[in-house]
Design a protein around this motif. Structure first.
Motif, PDB file in Angstrom:
ATOM      1  N   ASN A   7     -38.869 -26.399  42.893  1.00  0.00           N
ATOM      2  CA  ASN A   7     -37.940 -25.997  43.947  1.00  0.00           C
ATOM      3  C   ASN A   7     -36.823 -27.026  44.107  1.00  0.00           C
ATOM      4  OD1 ASN A   7     -37.340 -24.118  46.092  1.00  0.00           O
ATOM      5  ND2 ASN A   7     -37.970 -25.723  47.536  1.00  0.00           N
ATOM      6  N   ARG A   8     -37.198 -28.286  44.095  1.00  0.00           N
ATOM      7  CA  ARG A   8     -36.228 -29.362  44.268  1.00  0.00           C
ATOM      8  C   ARG A   8     -35.659 -29.810  42.936  1.00  0.00           C
ATOM      9  NH1 ARG A   8     -34.670 -31.054  49.448  1.00  0.00           N
ATOM     10  NH2 ARG A   8     -36.373 -30.513  50.842  1.00  0.00           N
ATOM     11  N   ALA A   9     -34.388 -30.230  42.958  1.00  0.00           N
ATOM     12  CA  ALA A   9     -33.814 -30.892  41.798  1.00  0.00           C
ATOM     13  C   ALA A   9     -34.434 -32.279  41.664  1.00  0.00           C
ATOM     14  CB  ALA A   9     -32.305 -31.012  41.983  1.00  0.00           C
ATOM     15  N   THR A  27     -38.141 -36.924  46.843  1.00  0.00           N
ATOM     16  CA  THR A  27     -39.324 -37.698  47.208  1.00  0.00           C
ATOM     17  C   THR A  27     -40.542 -36.772  47.217  1.00  0.00           C
ATOM     18  OG1 THR A  27     -38.850 -37.243  49.506  1.00  0.00           O
ATOM     19  CG2 THR A  27     -38.132 -39.385  48.670  1.00  0.00           C
ATOM     20  N   GLY A  28     -41.712 -37.350  47.211  1.00  0.00           N
ATOM     21  CA  GLY A  28     -42.933 -36.559  47.356  1.00  0.00           C
ATOM     22  C   GLY A  28     -43.771 -36.556  46.101  1.00  0.00           C
ATOM     23  N   GLY A  29     -44.960 -35.991  46.288  1.00  0.00           N
ATOM     24  CA  GLY A  29     -45.973 -36.037  45.248  1.00  0.00           C
ATOM     25  C   GLY A  29     -45.580 -35.322  43.976  1.00  0.00           C
ATOM     26  N   LEU A  30     -44.859 -34.218  44.113  1.00  0.00           N
ATOM     27  CA  LEU A  30     -44.523 -33.438  42.921  1.00  0.00           C
ATOM     28  C   LEU A  30     -43.707 -34.275  41.929  1.00  0.00           C
ATOM     29  CD1 LEU A  30     -43.166 -29.797  42.998  1.00  0.00           C
ATOM     30  CD2 LEU A  30     -42.285 -31.469  41.401  1.00  0.00           C
ATOM     31  N   HIS A  92     -36.278 -18.356  52.176  1.00  0.00           N
ATOM     32  CA  HIS A  92     -37.218 -18.828  51.152  1.00  0.00           C
ATOM     33  C   HIS A  92     -37.904 -20.132  51.570  1.00  0.00           C
ATOM     34  CE1 HIS A  92     -38.431 -20.540  47.232  1.00  0.00           C
ATOM     35  NE2 HIS A  92     -37.714 -21.598  47.540  1.00  0.00           N
ATOM     36  N   TYR A  93     -37.081 -21.113  51.959  1.00  0.00           N
ATOM     37  CA  TYR A  93     -37.608 -22.464  52.168  1.00  0.00           C
ATOM     38  C   TYR A  93     -38.163 -22.665  53.583  1.00  0.00           C
ATOM     39  CZ  TYR A  93     -37.735 -27.580  52.346  1.00  0.00           C
ATOM     40  OH  TYR A  93     -38.133 -28.880  52.512  1.00  0.00           O
ATOM     41  N   ALA A  94     -37.320 -22.360  54.607  1.00  0.00           N
ATOM     42  CA  ALA A  94     -37.758 -22.648  55.978  1.00  0.00           C
ATOM     43  C   ALA A  94     -38.825 -21.643  56.412  1.00  0.00           C
ATOM     44  CB  ALA A  94     -36.565 -22.624  56.930  1.00  0.00           C
ATOM     45  N   HIS A 155     -43.862 -25.272  39.046  1.00  0.00           N
ATOM     46  CA  HIS A 155     -44.546 -26.139  40.019  1.00  0.00           C
ATOM     47  C   HIS A 155     -44.492 -25.607  41.439  1.00  0.00           C
ATOM     48  CE1 HIS A 155     -45.438 -29.523  37.352  1.00  0.00           C
ATOM     49  NE2 HIS A 155     -44.425 -29.033  36.688  1.00  0.00           N
ATOM     50  N   ASP A 156     -45.646 -25.541  42.021  1.00  0.00           N
ATOM     51  CA  ASP A 156     -45.860 -25.450  43.467  1.00  0.00           C
ATOM     52  C   ASP A 156     -45.555 -24.089  44.109  1.00  0.00           C
ATOM     53  OD1 ASP A 156     -47.275 -27.052  45.059  1.00  0.00           O
ATOM     54  OD2 ASP A 156     -45.654 -28.395  45.651  1.00  0.00           O
ATOM     55  N   TYR A 157     -46.008 -24.041  45.363  1.00  0.00           N
ATOM     56  CA  TYR A 157     -46.086 -22.790  46.121  1.00  0.00           C
ATOM     57  C   TYR A 157     -44.731 -22.140  46.374  1.00  0.00           C
ATOM     58  CZ  TYR A 157     -44.722 -26.010  49.804  1.00  0.00           C
ATOM     59  OH  TYR A 157     -44.044 -26.943  50.533  1.00  0.00           O
ATOM     60  N   GLN A 158     -43.667 -22.923  46.286  1.00  0.00           N
ATOM     61  CA  GLN A 158     -42.342 -22.332  46.544  1.00  0.00           C
ATOM     62  C   GLN A 158     -41.956 -21.360  45.427  1.00  0.00           C
ATOM     63  OE1 GLN A 158     -42.780 -25.690  46.104  1.00  0.00           O
ATOM     64  NE2 GLN A 158     -41.979 -26.844  47.863  1.00  0.00           N
ATOM     65  N   LEU A 159     -42.553 -21.524  44.238  1.00  0.00           N
ATOM     66  CA  LEU A 159     -42.142 -20.729  43.067  1.00  0.00           C
ATOM     67  C   LEU A 159     -43.303 -19.912  42.493  1.00  0.00           C
ATOM     68  CD1 LEU A 159     -39.844 -23.330  41.220  1.00  0.00           C
ATOM     69  CD2 LEU A 159     -39.229 -21.603  42.923  1.00  0.00           C
ATOM     70  N   THR A 323     -39.036 -35.668  57.225  1.00  0.00           N
ATOM     71  CA  THR A 323     -39.186 -34.656  56.191  1.00  0.00           C
ATOM     72  C   THR A 323     -38.749 -33.299  56.729  1.00  0.00           C
ATOM     73  OG1 THR A 323     -40.793 -33.782  54.579  1.00  0.00           O
ATOM     74  CG2 THR A 323     -41.618 -34.092  56.802  1.00  0.00           C
ATOM     75  N   ARG A 324     -38.241 -32.447  55.884  1.00  0.00           N
ATOM     76  CA  ARG A 324     -37.938 -31.046  56.196  1.00  0.00           C
ATOM     77  C   ARG A 324     -37.151 -30.858  57.493  1.00  0.00           C
ATOM     78  NH1 ARG A 324     -43.885 -29.204  53.953  1.00  0.00           N
ATOM     79  NH2 ARG A 324     -43.402 -29.836  51.834  1.00  0.00           N
ATOM     80  N   PRO A 325     -35.985 -31.489  57.581  1.00  0.00           N
ATOM     81  CA  PRO A 325     -35.174 -31.317  58.784  1.00  0.00           C
ATOM     82  C   PRO A 325     -34.834 -29.842  58.961  1.00  0.00           C
ATOM     83  CG  PRO A 325     -33.903 -32.357  57.021  1.00  0.00           C
ATOM     84  CD  PRO A 325     -35.319 -32.291  56.545  1.00  0.00           C
TER      85      PRO A 325
HETATM   86  O1  F6P Z   1     -46.658 -30.096  47.287  1.00  0.00           O
HETATM   87  C1  F6P Z   1     -45.967 -30.659  48.335  1.00  0.00           C
HETATM   88  C2  F6P Z   1     -44.456 -30.665  48.272  1.00  0.00           C
HETATM   89  O2  F6P Z   1     -43.867 -29.426  48.318  1.00  0.00           O
HETATM   90  C3  F6P Z   1     -43.991 -31.381  47.054  1.00  0.00           C
HETATM   91  O3  F6P Z   1     -43.103 -30.640  46.358  1.00  0.00           O
HETATM   92  C4  F6P Z   1     -43.373 -32.618  47.600  1.00  0.00           C
HETATM   93  O4  F6P Z   1     -44.247 -33.622  47.367  1.00  0.00           O
HETATM   94  C5  F6P Z   1     -43.262 -32.500  49.077  1.00  0.00           C
HETATM   95  O5  F6P Z   1     -44.014 -31.371  49.405  1.00  0.00           O
HETATM   96  C6  F6P Z   1     -41.839 -32.497  49.565  1.00  0.00           C
HETATM   97  O6  F6P Z   1     -41.479 -31.278  50.085  1.00  0.00           O
HETATM   98  P1  F6P Z   1     -40.003 -30.774  50.317  1.00  0.00           P
HETATM   99  O7  F6P Z   1     -39.424 -30.470  48.972  1.00  0.00           O
HETATM  100  O8  F6P Z   1     -40.161 -29.566  51.161  1.00  0.00           O
HETATM  101  O9  F6P Z   1     -39.269 -31.877  50.990  1.00  0.00           O
END
Ligand code: F6P
Length: 481
Positions: A7-9, A27-30, A92-94, A155-159, A323-325
């Motif tokens: 989902n993220r670049a 940032t984040g685990g992915l 999609h995202y929010a 990768h991940d639930y967004q896709l 995170t996620r403003p």
């Molecule tokens: O799996 C969790 C996740 O969606 C990863 O993509 C990432 O580690 C983190 O959350 C960041 O989320 P967002 O892209 O919504 O800031």
């Protein structure tokens, strides 16, 4: 050529070409898990990363189709950004990804919206938001079909809808999907899945099952996925795999890791943030995470207060990165954290103990210094896919002599606690953040170095199961799927 869809670049551009300030890495685990598996682009082969273009200056860096060559420490990475309509991104995202799936996916053992006042109820997405989610997933699938790689790793639930869309679109390579979050228990999530929401969840899972291989973090996640696929999608369990529409979908656990070598190189150098009071006479307890309602920040603050009230003496430094403003579900968490932090802070001041709890993103060098210098790294996720912070802490601690290292605490429903079960005496201890007395006890024990400090055995295990091994194992399994 291999495709990575996320989902993220990989980075967002916050300045135009030639402008001041470099791009901001996601940032984040992915990203932490996937970055080490990227193969530099040599002009014809390597990784192409496809992600949403959300940086304010992204368009100035890309060609008309959204492509650019990103210079990274690992070499040039071919990158494509998808520019999505604002309404589609919001739906999609929010709404869908963060309003529905994110709180839902963490319901593995406890119905958290019932248990915790600040934990949001997963909101069944509106038809309009679901259509936006489908359109965004279709845009990603379309870009992957146009690029036509040999392997597409989604990768991940967004896709989640992308694997099935690739299959429908006749993608000729292999498709892998990896879920970085937990997979929920249908029984626990029951009250969050009335009929319309249940149908969305089933459609989401159907999308994942379009892959040749679907990976999750733990064996427990894999079991819950199989059960949901049987009950919601009509799949049949065959050994570890699923049969659906005459096809076999491989299901397996691949616990994510970190780039341990890279972290070990950087960890010795960084300095503690200026806000962290340094008192050599007191042990230092550190908390670090994204400011998310799955991370157990209020539960940690309550345990810290209880320990101080009981007479324990330590310095505390907690940092939660915003995170996620714009996603409203985070407001209640923020209010609860502020309330508990001010209580704990007053108690600490009364006892003459240093205390800081701050909502800010630290520099990476400061994060590493905190993880290295801590006597207790207190993570408390209520549920988490893996939670890489405890693994980062283990490697950061390894730059200290074995007898002087600290103890790392992790929530029992974080993937890291099952992936490293059996390492309690080696300094990685699971606790139940929903049990206040047990959490306080775990903190007091850890302050005494019980049941054991970070050991060389644990360090070696984290190094062996690093992000490179994770990527190799997943891609090897996909090759054989
Ligand atoms: O799996 C969790 C996740 O969606 C990863 O993509 C990432 O580690 C983190 O959350 C960041 O989320 P967002 O892209 O919504 O800031």
């Amino acid at each position: 050529m291999d495709l990575i869809l996320a989902n993220r670049a990989l980075v967002d551009h916050h300045a135009p070409p030639g402008g001041a300030g470099g791009p901001a890495p996601a940032t984040g685990g992915l990203v932490e898990a996937v970055r080490p598996v990227l193969v530099p682009w040599d002009g014809a082969a390597g990784t192409t990363w496809i992600g949403a273009g959300r940086g304010p200056h992204d368009r100035a860096w890309t060609d008309d189709a959204g492509f650019e060559l990103l210079e990274t420490p690992a070499g040039p990475i071919r990158h494509q950004r998808l520019y999505l309509a604002e309404d589609d991104w919001r739906g999609h995202y929010a709404e869908v990804a963060n309003g529905f799936f994110w709180p839902l996916l963490h319901l593995v053992r406890v119905d958290l919206p019932l248990k915790l006042a600040y934990y949001p109820t997963p909101e069944a997405p509106s038809d309009a938001a679901w259509s936006a989610y489908e359109r965004v997933n279709r845009a990603f699938a379309g870009a992957a079909l146009a690029a036509s790689g040999e392997v597409c790793w989604v990768h991940d639930y967004q896709l989640a809808l992308v694997p099935a869309m690739l299959r429908e679109g006749g993608f000729r390579g292999r498709t892998g999907f990896f879920l970085h979050t937990p997979f929920p228990s249908l029984a626990v999530a029951e009250s969050s899945l009335p009929p319309p929401a249940r149908a969305r969840f089933a459609a989401w899972l159907d999308g994942i099952l379009g892959a040749d291989l679907a990976g999750v973090q733990t064996e427990a996640d894999a079991d819950r996925l199989r059960e949901a696929a049987e009950r919601l999608c009509g799949a049949r369990v065959e050994g570890p795999d699923l049969r659906l529409n005459g096809r076999l979908v491989r299901i397996a656990a691949f616990p994510a890791g970190i780039d341990a070598d890279d972290l070990a190189r950087q960890a010795p150098a960084g300095a503690l943030p200026a806000a962290v009071p340094h008192d050599p006479a007191l042990p230092l307890v550190v908390g670090l995470e994204r400011a998310d309602y799955t991370k157990g920040v209020p539960e940690r603050l309550a345990a810290v207060s209880a320990a101080i009230a009981g007479g324990a003496r330590f310095a505390y430094a907690g940092f939660s990165a915003p995170t996620r403003p714009g996603v409203p579900a985070y407001d209640a968490l923020q209010a609860e954290c502020e309330r508990l932090a001010s209580e704990a802070s007053a108690l600490a001041a009364d006892r003459g103990l240093p205390f800081v709890q701050s909502r800010e993103a630290l520099a990476w060098s400061e994060v590493l210094a905190l993880l290295r210098e801590a006597d207790v790294v207190f993570t408390a996720s209520i549920a988490d896919g893996m939670n890489l912070v405890p693994l980062q802490a283990v490697i950061a601690q390894s730059s200290r002599p074995a007898g002087e290292r600290g103890v790392v605490l992790a929530g029992r429903d974080a993937g890291v606690s099952s992936a490293y079960a059996g390492f309690e005496d080696d300094g990685l201890v699971a606790l139940d953040p929903l049990k206040p007395e047990a959490s306080k006890r775990a903190l007091l024990d850890a302050l005494e170095g019980r049941p054991g400090r970070v050991s060389d055995r644990l360090v070696a295990a984290v190094r062996e199961r690093d992000a490179h091994a994770w990527g190799r194992t997943f891609l090897g399994a996909l090759d054989g799927a």
